[in-house]
Design a protein around this motif. Structure first.
Motif, PDB file in Angstrom:
ATOM      1  N   LYS A 103       0.825  -1.212   0.000  1.00  0.00           N
ATOM      2  CA  LYS A 103       0.000   0.000   0.000  1.00  0.00           C
ATOM      3  C   LYS A 103       0.858   1.260   0.000  1.00  0.00           C
ATOM      4  O   LYS A 103       1.792   1.381   0.792  1.00  0.00           O
ATOM      5  CB  LYS A 103      -0.912   0.013   1.236  1.00  0.00           C
ATOM      6  N   PRO A 104       0.552   2.213  -0.858  1.00  0.00           N
ATOM      7  CA  PRO A 104       1.261   3.492  -0.792  1.00  0.00           C
ATOM      8  C   PRO A 104       0.737   4.340   0.363  1.00  0.00           C
ATOM      9  O   PRO A 104      -0.346   4.096   0.894  1.00  0.00           O
ATOM     10  CB  PRO A 104       0.931   4.138  -2.141  1.00  0.00           C
ATOM     11  N   ALA A 105       1.510   5.333   0.728  1.00  0.00           N
ATOM     12  CA  ALA A 105       1.029   6.300   1.714  1.00  0.00           C
ATOM     13  C   ALA A 105      -0.076   7.139   1.094  1.00  0.00           C
ATOM     14  O   ALA A 105      -0.282   7.137  -0.126  1.00  0.00           O
ATOM     15  CB  ALA A 105       2.176   7.194   2.172  1.00  0.00           C
ATOM     16  N   TYR A 106      -0.827   7.825   1.943  1.00  0.00           N
ATOM     17  CA  TYR A 106      -1.906   8.725   1.538  1.00  0.00           C
ATOM     18  C   TYR A 106      -3.096   7.972   0.920  1.00  0.00           C
ATOM     19  O   TYR A 106      -3.878   8.545   0.180  1.00  0.00           O
ATOM     20  CB  TYR A 106      -1.410   9.810   0.567  1.00  0.00           C
ATOM     21  N   MET A 107      -3.218   6.689   1.225  1.00  0.00           N
ATOM     22  CA  MET A 107      -4.372   5.896   0.792  1.00  0.00           C
ATOM     23  C   MET A 107      -4.964   5.208   2.013  1.00  0.00           C
ATOM     24  O   MET A 107      -4.267   4.472   2.706  1.00  0.00           O
ATOM     25  CB  MET A 107      -3.980   4.856  -0.269  1.00  0.00           C
ATOM     26  N   SER A 108      -6.241   5.442   2.270  1.00  0.00           N
ATOM     27  CA  SER A 108      -6.906   4.800   3.402  1.00  0.00           C
ATOM     28  C   SER A 108      -7.102   3.310   3.119  1.00  0.00           C
ATOM     29  O   SER A 108      -7.203   2.893   1.959  1.00  0.00           O
ATOM     30  CB  SER A 108      -8.265   5.445   3.660  1.00  0.00           C
ATOM     31  N   THR A 109      -7.173   2.526   4.175  1.00  0.00           N
ATOM     32  CA  THR A 109      -7.462   1.106   3.998  1.00  0.00           C
ATOM     33  C   THR A 109      -8.933   0.902   3.664  1.00  0.00           C
ATOM     34  O   THR A 109      -9.269   0.111   2.775  1.00  0.00           O
ATOM     35  CB  THR A 109      -7.090   0.317   5.266  1.00  0.00           C
ATOM     36  N   ILE A 110      -9.808   1.597   4.376  1.00  0.00           N
ATOM     37  CA  ILE A 110     -11.241   1.549   4.107  1.00  0.00           C
ATOM     38  C   ILE A 110     -11.773   2.969   4.019  1.00  0.00           C
ATOM     39  O   ILE A 110     -11.147   3.912   4.528  1.00  0.00           O
ATOM     40  CB  ILE A 110     -12.009   0.756   5.202  1.00  0.00           C
ATOM     41  N   PRO A 111     -12.926   3.181   3.393  1.00  0.00           N
ATOM     42  CA  PRO A 111     -13.472   4.543   3.305  1.00  0.00           C
ATOM     43  C   PRO A 111     -13.806   5.097   4.690  1.00  0.00           C
ATOM     44  O   PRO A 111     -14.110   4.359   5.625  1.00  0.00           O
ATOM     45  CB  PRO A 111     -14.747   4.363   2.463  1.00  0.00           C
ATOM     46  N   SER A 112     -13.743   6.405   4.802  1.00  0.00           N
ATOM     47  CA  SER A 112     -14.111   7.084   6.040  1.00  0.00           C
ATOM     48  C   SER A 112     -14.892   8.341   5.689  1.00  0.00           C
ATOM     49  O   SER A 112     -15.035   8.698   4.514  1.00  0.00           O
ATOM     50  CB  SER A 112     -12.858   7.458   6.841  1.00  0.00           C
ATOM     51  N   ARG A 113     -15.387   9.016   6.694  1.00  0.00           N
ATOM     52  CA  ARG A 113     -16.120  10.253   6.442  1.00  0.00           C
ATOM     53  C   ARG A 113     -15.222  11.295   5.783  1.00  0.00           C
ATOM     54  O   ARG A 113     -15.650  12.003   4.872  1.00  0.00           O
ATOM     55  CB  ARG A 113     -16.672  10.805   7.761  1.00  0.00           C
ATOM     56  N   GLU A 114     -13.967  11.379   6.218  1.00  0.00           N
ATOM     57  CA  GLU A 114     -13.044  12.353   5.648  1.00  0.00           C
ATOM     58  C   GLU A 114     -12.557  11.935   4.261  1.00  0.00           C
ATOM     59  O   GLU A 114     -12.261  12.774   3.426  1.00  0.00           O
ATOM     60  CB  GLU A 114     -11.838  12.531   6.575  1.00  0.00           C
ATOM     61  N   HIS A 115     -12.452  10.622   4.038  1.00  0.00           N
ATOM     62  CA  HIS A 115     -11.952  10.100   2.751  1.00  0.00           C
ATOM     63  C   HIS A 115     -12.919   9.006   2.288  1.00  0.00           C
ATOM     64  O   HIS A 115     -12.657   7.816   2.459  1.00  0.00           O
ATOM     65  CB  HIS A 115     -10.539   9.553   2.916  1.00  0.00           C
ATOM     66  N   PRO A 116     -14.063   9.393   1.690  1.00  0.00           N
ATOM     67  CA  PRO A 116     -15.120   8.429   1.360  1.00  0.00           C
ATOM     68  C   PRO A 116     -14.810   7.501   0.189  1.00  0.00           C
ATOM     69  O   PRO A 116     -15.541   6.536  -0.046  1.00  0.00           O
ATOM     70  CB  PRO A 116     -16.327   9.323   1.051  1.00  0.00           C
ATOM     71  N   ASP A 117     -13.766   7.801  -0.570  1.00  0.00           N
ATOM     72  CA  ASP A 117     -13.417   6.932  -1.697  1.00  0.00           C
ATOM     73  C   ASP A 117     -11.903   6.900  -1.866  1.00  0.00           C
ATOM     74  O   ASP A 117     -11.165   7.498  -1.093  1.00  0.00           O
ATOM     75  CB  ASP A 117     -14.118   7.381  -2.991  1.00  0.00           C
ATOM     76  N   ILE A 200     -11.972  11.793  19.052  1.00  0.00           N
ATOM     77  CA  ILE A 200     -12.535  10.559  18.488  1.00  0.00           C
ATOM     78  C   ILE A 200     -11.491   9.820  17.652  1.00  0.00           C
ATOM     79  O   ILE A 200     -11.724   8.691  17.222  1.00  0.00           O
ATOM     80  CB  ILE A 200     -13.782  10.854  17.616  1.00  0.00           C
ATOM     81  N   ILE A 201     -10.328  10.452  17.425  1.00  0.00           N
ATOM     82  CA  ILE A 201      -9.281   9.870  16.593  1.00  0.00           C
ATOM     83  C   ILE A 201      -8.073   9.456  17.419  1.00  0.00           C
ATOM     84  O   ILE A 201      -7.558   8.348  17.291  1.00  0.00           O
ATOM     85  CB  ILE A 201      -8.846  10.851  15.488  1.00  0.00           C
ATOM     86  N   GLU A 202      -7.640  10.342  18.296  1.00  0.00           N
ATOM     87  CA  GLU A 202      -6.376  10.153  18.998  1.00  0.00           C
ATOM     88  C   GLU A 202      -6.478   9.086  20.087  1.00  0.00           C
ATOM     89  O   GLU A 202      -7.476   8.984  20.791  1.00  0.00           O
ATOM     90  CB  GLU A 202      -5.948  11.488  19.609  1.00  0.00           C
ATOM     91  N   ARG A 203      -5.403   8.303  20.212  1.00  0.00           N
ATOM     92  CA  ARG A 203      -5.262   7.312  21.281  1.00  0.00           C
ATOM     93  C   ARG A 203      -4.147   7.744  22.226  1.00  0.00           C
ATOM     94  O   ARG A 203      -3.333   8.596  21.896  1.00  0.00           O
ATOM     95  CB  ARG A 203      -4.923   5.940  20.699  1.00  0.00           C
ATOM     96  N   GLU A 204      -4.116   7.098  23.388  1.00  0.00           N
ATOM     97  CA  GLU A 204      -3.076   7.397  24.363  1.00  0.00           C
ATOM     98  C   GLU A 204      -2.846   6.186  25.256  1.00  0.00           C
ATOM     99  O   GLU A 204      -3.685   5.275  25.332  1.00  0.00           O
ATOM    100  CB  GLU A 204      -3.471   8.605  25.214  1.00  0.00           C
TER     101      GLU A 204
END
Length: 304
Positions: A103-117, A200-204
């Motif tokens: 997988k290249p960088a800048y490609m999501s594994t699955i669609p999301s609200r920010e990156h729907p496709d 809702i994104i960040e972990r710790e």
């Protein structure tokens, strides 16, 4: 036992075939191959077939030594929210059960609200449709959008289930390489990870989080943009969201480029993290499969 996974010529349906070694109920023979109750229900009621020597039988049928059991899995449909897209995929390995891609960088594994496709799932579904494979996309190992490298996808719900079990048992091995700020040390980081209450994104790292274990090995030290950095190799023993990024930030060495967790973004605007190695036992053939991926030029240039 003899086992194979040819595709049904009429519908390209995933098929598992094996030879019985001793007398038992058919459902007991099927259970030996790790077929979950959920998958068995789908086979029975969603258009699959269970054959003994070419004749359809129910699971209470008694099979004897040398009987040939054939399980034809039902057709699979992609979810309505996943649209096929067509583009190039860097395929490292493919058989009837798996697809391993780089997988290249800048490609999501699955669609999301920010990156729907434009995700891996979109392009893999398009690839399956071009090949006439009636399957949806089953992601086995997931990578963050800005993380590059090896990623495994199952072509069938049964394979996905078997690989999920293997992951839970620690039998899917992944190694990463990264560049982090400062002079890191080789160590094991065993710290629980959970969602940060304010995001809702960040972990710790938090004591009520899930168990997480990362091994760190220093490859070499260097300088980048006038600052000390470390080129490290990481082995994941668990697969928590953002695990490597959170653990390295926690020990004071955030990934270069990782703005979310305090990394320096002066030379690159994505975390310098690449999955270089993926090893697992094929759940059907029992062959150990091992794949490697070199650092992309964008990252290797930083090491010069």
């Amino acid at each position: 036992m003899i086992r194979s996974f040819p595709m049904n010529n009429m519908e390209n349906r995933f098929t598992l075939q094996f030879e019985v070694q001793q007398e038992m109920l058919l459902r007991e023979a099927i259970a030996l191959w790790g077929i979950s109750k959920r998958t068995l229900t789908a086979i029975k009621f969603d258009g699959g077939e269970i054959l003994v020597n070419g004749v359809e039988r129910n699971v209470r049928h008694v099979v004897v030594a040398r009987d040939i059991v054939t399980i034809i899995f039902p057709l699979e449909e992609a979810s309505d929210g996943l649209a096929p897209q067509y583009g190039e995929l860097t395929i490292v390995y493919e058989d009837e059960a798996f697809l391993v891609i780089d997988k290249p960088a800048y490609m999501s594994t699955i669609p999301s609200r920010e990156h729907p496709d434009g995700s891996v799932a979109n392009f893999v579904l398009g690839y399956f449709q071009q090949k006439g494979l009636p399957s949806t996309v089953h992601i086995v190992t997931r990578l963050d959008r800005d993380t590059s490298g090896l990623l495994c996808i199952a072509k069938n719900r049964h394979i996905h289930y078997l690989m999920s079990v293997a992951q839970q048992q620690g039998n899917v091995h992944r190694q990463y390489e990264a560049i982090v700020s400062g002079e890191a040390i080789s160590q094991s980081i065993v710290e629980p990870i959970g969602r940060k209450e304010t995001s809702i994104i960040e972990r710790e790292v938090r004591q009520d989080g899930q168990f997480a274990h990362t091994d760190v090995e220093v490859i070499k030290y260097g300088r980048l943009n006038g600052c000390n950095v470390s080129h490290i190799r990481l082995t994941l023993h668990t697969g928590r969201t953002h695990q490597i990024r959170v653990h390295m930030a926690y020990v004071g060495h955030p990934l270069v480029g990782d703005g979310l967790y305090g990394g320096d973004q002066q030379v690159i605007n994505r975390q310098v993290l690449h999955c270089v190695s993926l090893t697992f036992q094929h759940p059907l053939t029992k062959e150990v499969l091992s794949f490697r991926s070199e650092l992309p030029q964008e990252l290797s240039n930083l090491l010069k």
